[in-house]
Structures are given as structure tokens and as C-alpha cells.
Design a protein around this motif. Structure first.
Motif, short mmCIF file in Angstrom:
data_model
loop_
_atom_site.label_atom_id
_atom_site.label_comp_id
_atom_site.label_asym_id
_atom_site.label_seq_id
_atom_site.Cartn_x
_atom_site.Cartn_y
_atom_site.Cartn_z
N GLN A 26 7.27 -5.05 -8.82
CA GLN A 26 7.58 -4.22 -7.94
C GLN A 26 9.42 -3.92 -8.44
OE1 GLN A 26 5.23 -2.51 -5.72
NE2 GLN A 26 6.84 -0.76 -5.80
N LYS A 31 11.58 0.65 -6.32
CA LYS A 31 11.65 0.44 -4.99
C LYS A 31 10.64 -0.22 -4.66
CE LYS A 31 8.40 2.96 -2.24
NZ LYS A 31 7.27 5.05 -1.87
N ARG A 33 9.04 -2.34 -2.55
CA ARG A 33 7.88 -2.62 -1.20
C ARG A 33 6.95 -3.66 -1.32
NH1 ARG A 33 2.94 -0.27 -2.01
NH2 ARG A 33 2.79 0.68 0.40
N SER A 84 5.11 -6.68 7.08
CA SER A 84 5.95 -5.71 6.07
C SER A 84 4.85 -4.61 4.93
CB SER A 84 7.30 -6.22 5.28
OG SER A 84 8.00 -6.92 6.30
N ARG A 87 4.96 -1.10 5.29
CA ARG A 87 6.04 0.01 5.60
C ARG A 87 6.42 0.77 3.53
NH1 ARG A 87 10.65 -4.29 7.48
NH2 ARG A 87 10.00 -3.82 9.60
N GLU A 88 6.44 1.60 3.47
CA GLU A 88 7.33 2.64 2.31
C GLU A 88 8.17 2.04 1.49
OE1 GLU A 88 5.37 4.75 0.04
OE2 GLU A 88 4.11 4.35 1.94
N GLU A 89 9.06 1.28 2.26
CA GLU A 89 9.74 -0.06 1.61
C GLU A 89 10.89 -0.15 2.73
OE1 GLU A 89 13.57 1.70 -1.03
OE2 GLU A 89 12.18 3.52 -0.33
N VAL A 90 10.89 -1.28 2.51
CA VAL A 90 11.24 -2.82 2.88
C VAL A 90 12.57 -2.65 2.39
CG1 VAL A 90 9.64 -3.90 3.20
CG2 VAL A 90 11.13 -4.34 1.37
#
Length: 113
Positions: A26, A31, A33, A84, A87-90
Motif C-alpha cells: 500500500q 495512497k 490507506r 481506519s 477511510r479513503e486515505e489515512v
């Protein structure tokens, strides 16, 4: 009981590989996530860790403090991944803390005798 302990240990290592491998994969996408591999890895780690903490062998039991530290870190990793996951992004710090805690938990397992 030794075969059961070894199977649980094998599954525990697979959970570690999923968690860390999923995080590295990832991270390389750019990105940040929580992906499915990370969530499954964290889940497997907690469940097999609980099972491994049961007295499955004669003598040579790990110290209770070590088990408590590993359980606390494992539950923190699971909570960070679970809450989390949608979420689209952390946040970068959140993601790197999750990876760092994973590595610290492995270090506790290896170096704390």
C-alpha cells in the motif's frame, strides 16, 4: 499439543506477513490507506496471539509481562487498522505508526526471552 502450537505459530506468522506485506504494498502505491491484507493480518495476529498465549507446552512459558506487552501492542494495531479501514486515505503518521508497531511487536517476540 506441540503440533497445535506449531500450527498456531505458522498462522501467526502468516498474519504478520499479511499485515506487513499489505502495508508495504500500500505504501508503494502512494495512497496511504488500510487495505484488506492489513486488516486480515491484524485480525489473524490477535486471534492466533490469544490462542498462543494459552499454556500449550510443558515448562518454558513466556513471561506474563511479555504476553501483556504483545497483547497491548497487537490490540493497538488491530484498533488502528479496524477503525481506519473505510477511510479513503489515512494520515501518514497513523500509517507509519501502524507499521512501526508491527515491527516493534515482532521485535518483542524475538528478543524478549
Amino acid at each position: 499439543m506441540e503440533p497445535l502450537r506449531l500450527i498456531l505459530l505458522y498462522a501467526h506468522l502468516i498474519g504478520f506477513a499479511l499485515l506487513l506485506g499489505g502495508a508495504v504494498a500500500q505504501y508503494l502505491t502512494g495512497k496511504l490507506r488500510i487495505n484488506a491484507a492489513m486488516l486480515w493480518g491484524a485480525t489473524i495476529q490477535v486471534l492466533t496471539g490469544i490462542a498462543l498465549s494459552a499454556p500449550l507446552r510443558d515448562g518454558d512459558e513466556p513471561p506474563a509481562a511479555k504476553l501483556a506487552v504483545k497483547a497491548l501492542i497487537g490490540l493497538a494495531i488491530f484498533a488502528m487498522a479496524f477503525f481506519s479501514r473505510k477511510r479513503e486515505e489515512v494520515n501518514r503518521g497513523h500509517f507509519l505508526a501502524l507499521v512501526g508497531l508491527t515491527l516493534v511487536n515482532a521485535a518483542v517476540a524475538v528478543f524478549w526471552k
